[in-house]
Design an enzyme around this catalytic site. Sequence first.
Site, PDB file in Angstrom:
ATOM      1  N   ARG A 122       0.800  -1.216   0.000  1.00 36.87           N
ATOM      2  CA  ARG A 122       0.000   0.000   0.000  1.00 36.87           C
ATOM      3  C   ARG A 122       0.839   1.276   0.000  1.00 36.87           C
ATOM      4  NH1 ARG A 122      -2.494  -4.036   2.758  1.00 36.87           N
ATOM      5  NH2 ARG A 122      -4.726  -4.313   2.344  1.00 36.87           N
ATOM      6  N   HIS A 163      -1.004  -2.538  -4.461  1.00 34.73           N
ATOM      7  CA  HIS A 163      -0.440  -3.442  -5.476  1.00 34.73           C
ATOM      8  C   HIS A 163      -0.438  -2.847  -6.881  1.00 34.73           C
ATOM      9  CE1 HIS A 163       0.032  -6.333  -2.420  1.00 34.73           C
ATOM     10  NE2 HIS A 163      -1.120  -6.951  -2.497  1.00 34.73           N
ATOM     11  N   HIS A 222       2.373 -12.913  -5.460  1.00 39.07           N
ATOM     12  CA  HIS A 222       1.268 -13.002  -4.504  1.00 39.07           C
ATOM     13  C   HIS A 222       0.640 -14.396  -4.476  1.00 39.07           C
ATOM     14  CE1 HIS A 222      -2.121 -11.541  -2.113  1.00 39.07           C
ATOM     15  NE2 HIS A 222      -1.559 -10.344  -2.065  1.00 39.07           N
ATOM     16  N   ASP A 249      -1.740  -9.542   8.530  1.00 38.52           N
ATOM     17  CA  ASP A 249      -1.572  -8.895   7.227  1.00 38.52           C
ATOM     18  C   ASP A 249      -0.564  -7.768   7.443  1.00 38.52           C
ATOM     19  OD1 ASP A 249      -1.735  -8.132   4.615  1.00 38.52           O
ATOM     20  OD2 ASP A 249      -3.810  -7.445   4.674  1.00 38.52           O
ATOM     21  N   GLU A 284       4.928 -12.587   0.967  1.00 39.59           N
ATOM     22  CA  GLU A 284       5.329 -11.712  -0.125  1.00 39.59           C
ATOM     23  C   GLU A 284       6.635 -10.991   0.242  1.00 39.59           C
ATOM     24  OE1 GLU A 284       1.681  -9.259  -1.015  1.00 39.59           O
ATOM     25  OE2 GLU A 284       0.973 -10.615   0.570  1.00 39.59           O
TER      26      GLU A 284
END
Length: 383
Positions: A111, A136, A210, A282, A348
């Site tokens: 982000r 992304h 991803h 996350d 990631e």
Amino acid sequence: METSRRTILAAAAAAGLTVAATGTSHAAAHGRTPAKELFGKLADGTKVYRWTLANGGTRLKVLSYGGIVQSLELPDRHGRYTNVSLGFDNLDDYLTATTFFGALIGRYGNRIAKGRFTLDGKTHQLSVNDGENSLHGGAKGFDKRVWDVEPFANSSDVGLHLHYTSTDGEMGYPGTLRVTVTYTLTAHGDWRIDYTATTDKATVVNLTNHTYYNLAGEGSGGIYGHELALAAARFTPPEAGLIPTGEPAKVAGTPFDFRRAKTVGRDIRAGHEQLVTAKGFDHNWVLDKGITDRPEPCATLRDPESGRTLEIATTEPGVQFYSGNFLDGTLTGPSGRTYRQGDGLCLETQHFPDSPNQPSFPSTVLRPGETYRSSTAHTFSAR
């Protein structure tokens, strides 16, 4: 005990996979050149192809659309193969889903706050696609582009060179960015990703992949029983919108401490405010190793039931661990089973979220005359 080479060879042969071994001839090590087949067409008639790579007991299926890993097949401790990545069996679902299953991510993975950053005194407004933020690469990032694909095979490896040119101003990013991403399957069945990029204007770049993993098998259920270890003593806690505060925090004494392997689900419902904000994990972990010239180990993921183990090494300073929090049962995979919260996870490798707006974070600026380079290696075994 790790699956023996003989077991993998036998299982691979039964599954139609290629296993290169020391001393094999040049032709035999090639196996078959990566196979190409039509996967579907876009609305404008553009053809999307699927490439199948097989080597070292691993089979990888990749789409020219988004560079998507559509399938990753691995043996368990008994040599039984299954696909361990989440995705779809048709192009239409990839075109409409917002989950980024298996995709190449760019220009900027993760982000950027309010989709805006200032570089060399000029402010750039990006495509906003995640609340007020850019995620992304924006509404039509690299995951939604058709890549030019060039297959290769040599005496030990098989793979694909994927090429894409992002024009000046695409999704708001400055500079024409020329990108090459190489997927390689080695003779040992390892999967390596090498990213390079050049630009004609100063810009920011943060590329990643991803893929959602479930080492028990796609469609088999949750990953909360998977054991995860991350070589990171700090993480970057975010505020609302999952934008980092800019101040890394220690993982010690929190649910974010994966320095010793533990199950994904052990602390996921611990009530920590960060887990509430993100509806699970996350977050970006600050890897102890920092930025390195060669991939160095950073993460290990293991499914105790099947024995399948994934070890990740990278040149990047961070890794985003996402526990599949927003899978809500509305998507159906190739197994015919729906994906629910926690049915897959992502690791990631990356620079940190919102780095263009965080002076204390490692820089993601790329200038003319420089070459962006990043590498991540995935090693598979079955213990």
